[in-house]
Scaffold this motif. Structure first.
Motif, mmCIF file in Angstrom:
data_model
loop_
_atom_site.group_PDB
_atom_site.id
_atom_site.type_symbol
_atom_site.label_atom_id
_atom_site.label_comp_id
_atom_site.label_asym_id
_atom_site.label_seq_id
_atom_site.Cartn_x
_atom_site.Cartn_y
_atom_site.Cartn_z
ATOM 1 N N LEU A 333 0.794 -1.227 0.000
ATOM 2 C CA LEU A 333 0.000 0.000 0.000
ATOM 3 C C LEU A 333 0.828 1.279 0.000
ATOM 4 C CD1 LEU A 333 -2.809 -1.063 2.427
ATOM 5 C CD2 LEU A 333 -2.847 -1.007 -0.038
ATOM 6 N N THR A 334 2.174 1.133 0.060
ATOM 7 C CA THR A 334 3.024 2.317 0.062
ATOM 8 C C THR A 334 2.651 3.239 -1.087
ATOM 9 O OG1 THR A 334 4.814 1.115 1.061
ATOM 10 C CG2 THR A 334 5.417 3.063 -0.151
ATOM 11 N N LYS A 335 2.546 4.512 -0.808
ATOM 12 C CA LYS A 335 2.276 5.550 -1.806
ATOM 13 C C LYS A 335 0.842 5.522 -2.316
ATOM 14 C CE LYS A 335 5.801 4.600 -4.602
ATOM 15 N NZ LYS A 335 6.623 4.808 -5.776
ATOM 16 N N LEU A 336 0.034 4.528 -1.871
ATOM 17 C CA LEU A 336 -1.291 4.393 -2.451
ATOM 18 C C LEU A 336 -2.308 5.298 -1.772
ATOM 19 C CD1 LEU A 336 -1.907 2.483 -4.778
ATOM 20 C CD2 LEU A 336 -3.175 1.076 -3.179
ATOM 21 N N PHE A 337 -2.095 5.601 -0.477
ATOM 22 C CA PHE A 337 -3.018 6.550 0.139
ATOM 23 C C PHE A 337 -2.243 7.718 0.740
ATOM 24 C CE2 PHE A 337 -2.191 3.181 3.079
ATOM 25 C CZ PHE A 337 -2.133 3.756 4.327
ATOM 26 N N VAL A 338 -2.964 8.798 1.007
ATOM 27 C CA VAL A 338 -2.281 10.048 1.341
ATOM 28 C C VAL A 338 -2.647 10.549 2.732
ATOM 29 C CG1 VAL A 338 -2.085 10.808 -1.041
ATOM 30 C CG2 VAL A 338 -4.108 11.406 0.280
ATOM 31 N N CYS A 339 -1.799 11.434 3.253
ATOM 32 C CA CYS A 339 -2.008 12.049 4.556
ATOM 33 C C CYS A 339 -3.162 13.040 4.445
ATOM 34 C CB CYS A 339 -0.724 12.749 4.972
ATOM 35 S SG CYS A 339 -0.906 13.860 6.354
ATOM 36 N N ASP A 340 -4.071 12.979 5.417
ATOM 37 C CA ASP A 340 -5.259 13.827 5.358
ATOM 38 C C ASP A 340 -4.913 15.278 5.665
ATOM 39 O OD1 ASP A 340 -7.900 14.174 4.863
ATOM 40 O OD2 ASP A 340 -8.475 13.991 6.964
ATOM 41 N N ILE A 341 -3.755 15.491 6.287
ATOM 42 C CA ILE A 341 -3.417 16.847 6.708
ATOM 43 C C ILE A 341 -2.674 17.623 5.622
ATOM 44 C CG2 ILE A 341 -1.970 18.132 8.341
ATOM 45 C CD1 ILE A 341 -3.084 15.506 10.135
ATOM 46 N N CYS A 342 -1.658 16.980 5.009
ATOM 47 C CA CYS A 342 -0.882 17.739 4.025
ATOM 48 C C CYS A 342 -1.042 17.188 2.614
ATOM 49 C CB CYS A 342 0.586 17.751 4.409
ATOM 50 S SG CYS A 342 1.365 16.152 4.261
ATOM 51 N N GLY A 343 -1.627 16.011 2.461
ATOM 52 C CA GLY A 343 -1.821 15.478 1.117
ATOM 53 C C GLY A 343 -0.617 14.734 0.569
ATOM 54 N N ASN A 344 0.463 14.615 1.377
ATOM 55 C CA ASN A 344 1.622 13.840 0.929
ATOM 56 C C ASN A 344 1.311 12.346 0.955
ATOM 57 O OD1 ASN A 344 4.315 14.790 0.180
ATOM 58 N ND2 ASN A 344 4.050 16.147 1.953
ATOM 59 N N LYS A 345 2.083 11.586 0.179
ATOM 60 C CA LYS A 345 1.865 10.144 0.164
ATOM 61 C C LYS A 345 2.284 9.515 1.488
ATOM 62 C CE LYS A 345 2.330 9.790 -4.741
ATOM 63 N NZ LYS A 345 3.265 9.895 -5.839
ATOM 64 N N MET A 346 1.596 8.457 1.890
ATOM 65 C CA MET A 346 1.949 7.735 3.112
ATOM 66 C C MET A 346 2.912 6.617 2.728
ATOM 67 S SD MET A 346 0.046 9.055 5.656
ATOM 68 C CE MET A 346 -0.298 7.871 6.953
ATOM 69 N N TRP A 347 4.017 6.525 3.465
ATOM 70 C CA TRP A 347 5.016 5.508 3.181
ATOM 71 C C TRP A 347 5.065 4.491 4.303
ATOM 72 C CZ3 TRP A 347 8.095 5.540 -1.191
ATOM 73 C CH2 TRP A 347 8.027 6.700 -1.967
ATOM 74 N N GLY A 359 4.761 11.194 4.304
ATOM 75 C CA GLY A 359 6.049 11.473 3.668
ATOM 76 C C GLY A 359 6.507 12.903 3.882
ATOM 77 N N GLY A 360 5.595 13.762 4.341
ATOM 78 C CA GLY A 360 5.962 15.164 4.509
ATOM 79 C C GLY A 360 6.694 15.436 5.810
ATOM 80 N N VAL A 361 6.705 14.431 6.723
ATOM 81 C CA VAL A 361 7.295 14.676 8.029
ATOM 82 C C VAL A 361 8.807 14.868 7.935
ATOM 83 C CG1 VAL A 361 7.724 13.647 10.286
ATOM 84 C CG2 VAL A 361 5.462 13.493 9.263
ATOM 85 N N ARG A 362 9.457 14.025 7.142
ATOM 86 C CA ARG A 362 10.911 14.116 7.052
ATOM 87 C C ARG A 362 11.369 15.421 6.434
ATOM 88 N NH1 ARG A 362 13.130 8.164 5.492
ATOM 89 N NH2 ARG A 362 12.276 7.137 7.318
ATOM 90 N N SER A 363 10.597 15.921 5.479
ATOM 91 C CA SER A 363 10.987 17.194 4.868
ATOM 92 C C SER A 363 10.401 18.366 5.658
ATOM 93 C CB SER A 363 10.532 17.224 3.417
ATOM 94 O OG SER A 363 9.191 16.808 3.332
ATOM 95 N N GLU A 364 9.879 18.072 6.852
ATOM 96 C CA GLU A 364 9.388 19.076 7.778
ATOM 97 C C GLU A 364 8.294 19.974 7.203
ATOM 98 O OE1 GLU A 364 12.724 21.079 9.448
ATOM 99 O OE2 GLU A 364 13.341 19.333 10.606
ATOM 100 N N CYS A 365 7.452 19.415 6.317
ATOM 101 C CA CYS A 365 6.339 20.236 5.845
ATOM 102 C C CYS A 365 5.010 19.701 6.374
ATOM 103 C CB CYS A 365 6.361 20.374 4.328
ATOM 104 S SG CYS A 365 6.399 18.832 3.460
ATOM 105 N N CYS A 366 5.052 18.774 7.332
ATOM 106 C CA CYS A 366 3.816 18.283 7.932
ATOM 107 C C CYS A 366 4.096 17.908 9.383
ATOM 108 C CB CYS A 366 3.309 17.062 7.174
ATOM 109 S SG CYS A 366 1.757 16.439 7.838
ATOM 110 N N TRP A 367 3.109 18.160 10.252
ATOM 111 C CA TRP A 367 3.324 17.855 11.669
ATOM 112 C C TRP A 367 2.769 16.486 12.026
ATOM 113 C CZ3 TRP A 367 -1.373 16.856 13.697
ATOM 114 C CH2 TRP A 367 -2.485 17.472 13.099
#
Ligand SMILES: [Zn+2]
Length: 459
Positions: A333-347, A359-367
């Motif tokens: 399911l990697t990359k198949l669904f997204v974070c509800d807060i920032c819209g980045n893919k879930m890994w 996926g946005g956590v590492r690049s510090e654009c999502c909490w």
């Protein structure tokens, strides 16, 4: 470079020029990109180019052996869309240091009616002999890198035979230069290692503790408290259990040195390197003056670590089923669904329990640092899949009705059918991945009946 075929603007519009520049890590010259653009533009003005509109594309610190780079990918997309009339580069190695890819790119451009000029290679696709010239140049450029790597390898082998120190200076040793630094010059190699008595004493004690059966975490703590230096580039100054195992495993402590335990191999198609074990390429040498512990103590400590391994016949290296699959994309399911807060893919993340993370956590654009546990996610999604599959009858009805209405209207039939076909393919792929997830889910679940349900459905 003097062009034999003059530069002309196409009928009724301005000449469009694509300029590309690149420098690789080895050359380390950020100035190089504006310089390359300026050089191309100088050649254009020397050849009385008419007024032109330019697009500048570049790749910084990226090897020309890499087939995919942001700048070159953009250039390829532009070629497919015929964005330019002319592409100009300093030489063909700026495009690629890869024989086949370089030819392919220029051929693609020519097929789209775009003229390509590689200044220093005297390649101009407006001339009939450009293929021969480009072929020779591309081969030459591709080989330059090969020669450089051979030269570096040869130098290392010579140093190895001289008993010089290679790589990082490890704990337990000191390194001195053959030519110490002077007021005018920095120190120069070859460098030679010798035993550092203070560090060697700590290492010997660590061996004794491990051989006596002490807990490795205890040994790690002890080494951290003693302040044993770590190798340059270490991320943490404290020792971990893994660090202790690496230290105990190091054969140089019993005077047997190895080098090139892993070699970097390039994938021909992509130009990307990867590290691989190649036992036949490992260099070995006896270094009696670098002995820190006796053979018996070294083997005793290593046997103690071996005896704690619980799994012994796990396939390793290329034999491992997950070899060469990045750790964060090993689950369906990697990359198949997204974070509800920032819209980045879930890994997929984490080794044992594991779960999906934004996926946005590492690049510090999502909490959103929450972890959706893998088992929970798979279970919930499986339930939905089962429910949907069971209500397939009604879905089919809707689909049939939709197709009928499309057929009735007949307007935009082609476009609609293409769109629907793409949609069907995409959904099929997603279904397959979901199916896999279901299969990998918990065994003792009621979901195990999924297969039976499906069978019943088909009857
Ligand atoms: Zn997020």
């Amino acid at each position: 470079m003097r062009l034999r075929t003059p530069l002309e603007a196409p009928n009724g519009r301005i000449l469009k020029v694509g300029e590309y520049a690149r420098y690789s890590t080895e050359e380390q010259n950020p100035r190089s990109i504006p310089d390359q653009f300026a050089y191309s533009e100088k050649v254009l003005s020397e050849n009385n180019a008419p007024d032109y509109e330019k697009t500048q594309l570049s790749d910084a610190e990226l090897s020309g052996e890499l087939v995919s780079r942001p700048g070159i990918d953009r250039l390829r997309r532009g070629i497919a869309r015929r964005e330019w009339d002319l592409i100009i580069v300093e030489d063909s190695s700026r495009l690629y240091r890869h024989e086949t890819e370089c030819m392919v790119l220029v051929e693609e451009a020519v097929d789209e009616g775009i003229r390509v000029i590689c200044i220093n290679d005297f390649v101009d696709t407006a001339e009939p002999d450009w293929r021969e010239r480009l072929h020779d140049a591309a081969r030459h450029h591709a080989q330059t890198n090969k020669y450089t790597s051979h030269r570096i390898k040869r130098t290392h082998e010579a140093l190895w035979n001289l008993q010089a120190g290679l790589g990082k200076c490890r704990q337990g040793y000191s390194r001195r230069a053959s030519y110490p630094a002077t007021d005018r010059e920095p120190e120069r190699g070859p460098f030679f290692d010798s035993v550092n008595p203070t560090e060697a004493a700590m290492i010997k004690t660590a061996y004794e503790m491990v051989a006596a059966g002490d807990d490795l975490a205890l040994v790690a703590d002890w080494l951290s408290k003693q302040g044993l230096r770590k190798c340059s580039g270490a991320k943490y100054s404290d020792y971990s259990v893994k660090n202790v195992i690496d230290l105990i495993r190091r054969t140089i402590h019993r005077a047997f040195d190895t080098y090139r335990n892993k070699v970097s191999e390039k994938k021909l198609r992509t130009g990307k390197s990867r590290q691989r074990h190649r036992p036949e390429k490992v260099l070995t040498r006896e270094m009696p003056h670098l002995r820190v512990v006796s053979d018996s103590l070294w083997y005793a400590a290593n046997r103690m670590i071996d005896s704690r391994r619980r799994k012994t016949n796990v396939p390793s290296g290329d034999d491992h089923p997950l070899a060469n699959i990045p750790r964060d994309s090993r689950f369906p399911l990697t990359k198949l669904f997204v974070c509800d807060i920032c819209g980045n893919k879930m890994w997929s993340d984490g080794r044992n329990e594991g779960g999906y993370r934004c996926g946005g956590v590492r690049s510090e654009c999502c909490w959103n640092k929450a972890t959706a546990l893998r088992d929970c996610v798979h279970k919930k999604i499986s339930e939905v899949v089962v429910r949907e599959l069971l209500s397939l009858d009604s879905t089919l009805d809707i689909l049939v009705e939709r197709i009928n209405s499309v057929l009735r209207s007949e307007r935009d039939y082609e476009r609609q059918s293409l769109k629907l076909r793409n949609q069907v393919q995409k959904l099929t792929e997603e279904c397959e991945r979901l199916g896999e997830a279901v299969a990998k889910g918990k065994r003792d679940d009621p979901l195990e009946t999924l297969l039976n349900l499906l069978v019943k459905k088909e009857q």
